[in-house]
Write a protein that holds these residues in place. Structure first.
Motif, PDB file in Angstrom:
ATOM      1  N   TYR A 368       0.697  -1.225  -0.058  1.00  0.00           N
ATOM      2  CA  TYR A 368      -0.024  -0.079  -0.075  1.00  0.00           C
ATOM      3  C   TYR A 368       0.762   1.185   0.103  1.00  0.00           C
ATOM      4  O   TYR A 368       1.941   1.286   0.588  1.00  0.00           O
ATOM      5  CB  TYR A 368      -1.011   0.077   1.406  1.00  0.00           C
ATOM      6  N   CYS A 381      -4.911   4.679  -3.161  1.00  0.00           N
ATOM      7  CA  CYS A 381      -5.108   3.523  -3.818  1.00  0.00           C
ATOM      8  C   CYS A 381      -5.595   3.549  -5.140  1.00  0.00           C
ATOM      9  O   CYS A 381      -6.470   4.716  -5.378  1.00  0.00           O
ATOM     10  CB  CYS A 381      -6.102   2.482  -3.212  1.00  0.00           C
ATOM     11  N   ALA A 390      -7.302  -2.157   2.286  1.00  0.00           N
ATOM     12  CA  ALA A 390      -6.582  -1.428   2.983  1.00  0.00           C
ATOM     13  C   ALA A 390      -6.920  -0.950   4.324  1.00  0.00           C
ATOM     14  O   ALA A 390      -6.198  -1.223   5.257  1.00  0.00           O
ATOM     15  CB  ALA A 390      -6.030  -0.266   2.164  1.00  0.00           C
TER      16      ALA A 390
END
Length: 427
Positions: A368, A381, A390
């Motif tokens: 991430y 994202c 996430a």
């Protein structure tokens, strides 16, 4: 180097530099009024600066230094809530700044580029610019996260396990522990334990098992492949690195194996834990258990003292004594983990970054795009699905650190929604 840290902290040039930093944070016109709980102002301290720093150095090196209880005051937040800040004595501020100046370089090489808060040479503007670039680079979906009461709920046991992995000078460890103890914000409730039910347990073996389980878990923490050593290893961590959990031994199997062997020895020895009596052994190791239990149970820091003292007895005697005391503590509603670091103290920002470093490592290793400034964090994202993943990964990672997200402030933003972060609007 990490075995002689106290000498570096108490070095005259380091204490003088710390004093200058403390003084530099207060405008000159306020120094005669900027006093701590003891009534000593910056101007008072400076009048006899040489003697003050010499006395502080002497107390640190001889183990006589004891931090003073801080004073507190509340400042309002934009949402109507209040933030509690601590006011330390001038002496304590200088001592903590001196420690921060020595300890910060030990952790700086470990911290990841995604960590921006309270680090040398890294500004708030740099953090905002980094997130702006990420969002413009096809990462429009954002998890805008916040940790609930972060500074107030940092678990001292977890924090000190991270500290002791890096610091081998036990005098410095004890100094940090003293600062944590004097600034305890609250005492947390025992995890997953119905205390009213526990007090009515008729089967003593049930209470004993709870104590034994806790001791075994504590012992496993020293070699837990999923604990502090995963995040504070000596190997450099690259943000794109992946973790292969198959390389770690099964933790449950190790705990089960320890538990079975220990139970056999306990049964053979005839030790009854947590019920007020144990069979006397040579030297009276257990004969004074009742008095010891009552003494330990009276302290709100009993769990930490138990781990520091009872487990150092060594071997089976130490394990059995620790299990007995722990079972009693559980039954007496004592021994909850102390929580919290002081907001407003020179050392707290570093300790918070040390504590949250595993969170940075976990999300970065997973792939991430994370940016964190203290307890405010964002994950950027390319898709909604990844943003949802996430969010869930962040919840699980924080839970391992005994932290929770602030559900009122944590949300997922679509690419067309502005992100308000650190006082800036990022589109």
């Amino acid at each position: 180097m990490t075995t002689r840290l106290l000498e570096l902290i108490a070095a005259p040039e380091n204490l003088l530099s710390a004093w200058r930093s403390v003084r530099g944070n207060i405008p000159k016109y306020r120094r005669s009024r900027a006093s701590g709980p003891d009534g000593v102002s910056l101007a008072d301290f400076e009048q006899d600066l040489t003697t003050q720093l010499k006395v502080l150095r002497d107390m640190l090196l001889k183990g006589r230094y004891q931090p003073s209880p801080p004073a507190y005051f509340d400042i309002p937040k934009k949402n109507g809530a209040k933030r509690t800040l601590a006011i330390l004595s001038v002496q304590d501020r200088v001592a903590q700044r001196a420690a921060q100046q020595v300890l910060e370089p030990l952790w700086e090489p470990d911290f990841l580029p995604c960590s921006f808060g309270f680090r040398p040479g890294i500004s708030l503007e740099r953090a905002v610019a980094h997130v702006q670039n990420l969002r413009r680079n096809h990462n429009g979906w954002v998890v805008d996260g916040d940790i609930a009461a972060c500074f107030d709920t940092l678990d001292h046991d977890i924090l000190m396990s991270f500290v002791q992995h890096k610091i081998k000078d036990q005098r410095t460890v004890a100094l940090l522990q003293n600062w944590l103890d004097v600034g305890v914000m609250q005492v947390g409730p025992p995890q997953n334990l119905d205390m009213q039910a526990a007090t009515r347990v008729e089967n003593a073996k049930g209470i004993a098992r709870q104590g034994l389980n806790w001791v075994l878990e504590s012992l496993m923490d020293q070699t837990d492949p999923y604990g502090a050593y995963e995040y504070y290893s000596d190997d450099p961590v690259h943000p794109s690195a992946q973790v292969d959990d198959s390389t770690f031994p099964d933790r449950g199997a190790l705990v089960s194996q320890m538990r079975k062997g220990t139970l056999r020895r306990l049964m053979a020895s005839g030790v009854m834990m947590g019920v007020g009596f144990v069979r006397a052994r040579a030297g009276g190791v257990f004969s004074k258990a009742g008095t010891a239990l009552r003494t330990v149970a009276s302290s709100p820091l009993a769990r930490r003292l138990l781990k520091r003292n009872a487990l150092t007895v060594g071997g089976f005697a130490g394990l059995a004594a620790a299990a007995a005391v722990t079972a009693y503590l559980l039954n007496r509603k004592a021994g909850a983990a102390p929580l919290g670091v002081l907001q407003g103290s020179p050392l707290s920002p570093l300790l918070a970054n040390v504590y949250l470093h595993p969170f940075d490592v976990h999300l970065s290793r997973t792939g991430y795009q994370l940016a964190r400034f203290a307890d405010d964090w964002v994950v950027l994202c390319p898709s909604r699905e990844q943003a949802e993943n996430a969010y869930n990964d962040a919840v699980r990672s924080l839970a391992r650190l005994h932290l929770k997200i602030n559900t009122d402030k944590t949300k997922i933003l679509a690419p067309d929604q502005p992100l308000e972060w650190l006082g800036a609007v990022i589109r």
